[in-house]
Every structure is written in structure tokens, then in C-alpha cells.
Write an enzyme that holds these catalytic residues in place. Structure first.
Site, PDB file in Angstrom:
ATOM      1  N   CYS A  65      -7.282   2.955   1.516  1.00  0.00           N
ATOM      2  CA  CYS A  65      -7.758   4.329   1.648  1.00  0.00           C
ATOM      3  C   CYS A  65      -9.242   4.217   1.991  1.00  0.00           C
ATOM      4  O   CYS A  65      -9.670   3.165   2.464  1.00  0.00           O
ATOM      5  CB  CYS A  65      -7.478   5.145   0.386  1.00  0.00           C
ATOM      6  SG  CYS A  65      -8.202   4.514  -1.133  1.00  0.00           S
ATOM      7  N   HIS A  98      -5.652 -15.221 -11.471  1.00  0.00           N
ATOM      8  CA  HIS A  98      -5.782 -14.774 -12.859  1.00  0.00           C
ATOM      9  C   HIS A  98      -5.006 -13.494 -13.173  1.00  0.00           C
ATOM     10  O   HIS A  98      -4.491 -13.338 -14.271  1.00  0.00           O
ATOM     11  CB  HIS A  98      -7.260 -14.554 -13.207  1.00  0.00           C
ATOM     12  CG  HIS A  98      -8.020 -15.827 -13.376  1.00  0.00           C
ATOM     13  ND1 HIS A  98      -9.279 -15.885 -13.911  1.00  0.00           N
ATOM     14  CD2 HIS A  98      -7.688 -17.109 -13.072  1.00  0.00           C
ATOM     15  CE1 HIS A  98      -9.703 -17.139 -13.941  1.00  0.00           C
ATOM     16  NE2 HIS A  98      -8.754 -17.911 -13.418  1.00  0.00           N
TER      17      HIS A  98
HETATM   18  C1  RB5 Z   1     -10.113  10.568   1.271  1.00  0.00           C
HETATM   19  O1  RB5 Z   1     -11.171  11.221   1.867  1.00  0.00           O
HETATM   20  C2  RB5 Z   1     -10.616   9.563   0.231  1.00  0.00           C
HETATM   21  O2  RB5 Z   1     -10.931  10.246  -0.926  1.00  0.00           O
HETATM   22  C3  RB5 Z   1      -9.593   8.504   0.009  1.00  0.00           C
HETATM   23  O3  RB5 Z   1      -9.343   7.837   1.188  1.00  0.00           O
HETATM   24  C4  RB5 Z   1      -9.926   7.416  -1.006  1.00  0.00           C
HETATM   25  O4  RB5 Z   1     -11.157   6.839  -0.736  1.00  0.00           O
HETATM   26  C5  RB5 Z   1      -9.768   7.770  -2.409  1.00  0.00           C
HETATM   27  O5  RB5 Z   1      -9.972   6.945  -3.312  1.00  0.00           O
END
Ligand code: RB5
Length: 147
Positions: A65, A98
Site C-alpha cells: 500500500c 526470526h
Molecule cells: C491510501 O492513501 C493509504 O492510506 C494506504 O495506501 C496505506 O498507506 C495505508 O496504510
């Protein structure tokens, strides 16, 4: 080896890059989405991919993400999953040795494609240690019951 990859919009471009390279290296890759660049909720992708790991349908998972944090938080709630957020090769190696991590999390806004690929390769090259000490420590997390 079968690996599931998944990302939200923050990790989409990195996922596409990592997926391409994994396939080139001969890994069997399952893509849990997002299938195009669009705004999605990272927990939806994290749970879909992590559940595949938890059920044993794939051996390992790689989730991306924006920071990797949200994916790691969500994936960690899935039974049988040990998720690790890694920003360098040392963390990747130790998360296997680990922590016996079976889901690697990275941030598409944190690491570039070359560093990310190096992290992935390091992570895949290392195996969990099964000595008494590591097993005991990992079991303490597994057995945790809220007090
Ligand atoms: C999305 O904008 C962002 O919040 C997501 O990709 C991530 O970084 C969340 O932890």
C-alpha cells in the site's frame, strides 16, 4: 512456489512491477488486486490475499500500500499469517529467520522498484529458523489471549 500479491492504489504500480519480475523468475503468481489503478480500501485486498496464505492455498504473500503499514495491520489479523513490514534487506532477512513471516509488506510510496525487488529477493531466499528459542517466542504470540 505460489505467491499471492496484492495492493491498493498506493501500492498498485509497485505490485505490477514485482508481479512481472516474479513471473520472469518462474514463480506462480496469484493477483488479489487491485486490478487497475483506482482508489480501494487496503483492508479488502489485505484480507483477500492473507486468507489465501492462512488457508494454505499459496505459500507466501506480498502486499503493498502507500506505506505498507495498513496492509501489515490488516494481514496480521488473519489466522496463520505473520506479516512483516520491511523497508530494507536486513529487515526482510530477519523477518524470515526470526519471525517466520509469511506475508511481506512494503510501501509503494516508501521504497522504489529496485530496492523493493531486492527486498523481495532477500525475503524469498531466506527460511525461518526452527530452533527452540525462535519457536518458543513465536508461540507466545500465537498463544496470546487478551487478559
Ligand atoms: C491510501 O492513501 C493509504 O492510506 C494506504 O495506501 C496505506 O498507506 C495505508 O496504510
Amino acid at each position: 512456489m505460489k505467491i499471492v500479491v496484492g495492493a491498493d492504489h498506493g501500492g498498485y504500480h509497485l505490485k505490477e512491477e514485482i508481479k512481472k519480475r516474479l513471473i520472469e523468475e518462474g514463480y506462480e503468481v496469484v493477483d488479489a488486486g487491485v486490478e487497475e489503478f483506482r482508489d480501494v480500501d487496503y483492508p479488502d485486498i489485505a484480507f483477500k490475499a492473507a486468507e489465501m496464505v492462512g488457508r494454505g492455498e499459496v505459500e507466501l504473500g506480498i502486499l503493498m500500500c502507500g506505506t505498507g503499514i495498513g496492509m501489515c495491520n490488516a494481514a496480521s489479523k488473519v489466522p496463520g499469517v505473520i506479516a512483516a513490514l520491511c523497508t530494507n534487506e536486513y529487515m526482510a532477512r530477519m523477518s524470515r529467520l526470526h519471525n517466520a513471516a509469511n506475508v511481506l509488506c512494503m510501501g509503494g510510496r516508501v521504497v522504489g522498484p529496485e530496492l523493493a525487488w531486492s527486498i523481495v529477493k532477500t525475503w524469498l531466499e531466506n527460511e525461518p529458523l526452527y530452533d527452540e528459542k525462535r519457536i518458543r517466542r513465536r508461540k507466545k504470540i500465537e498463544d496470546y489471549v487478551p487478559g
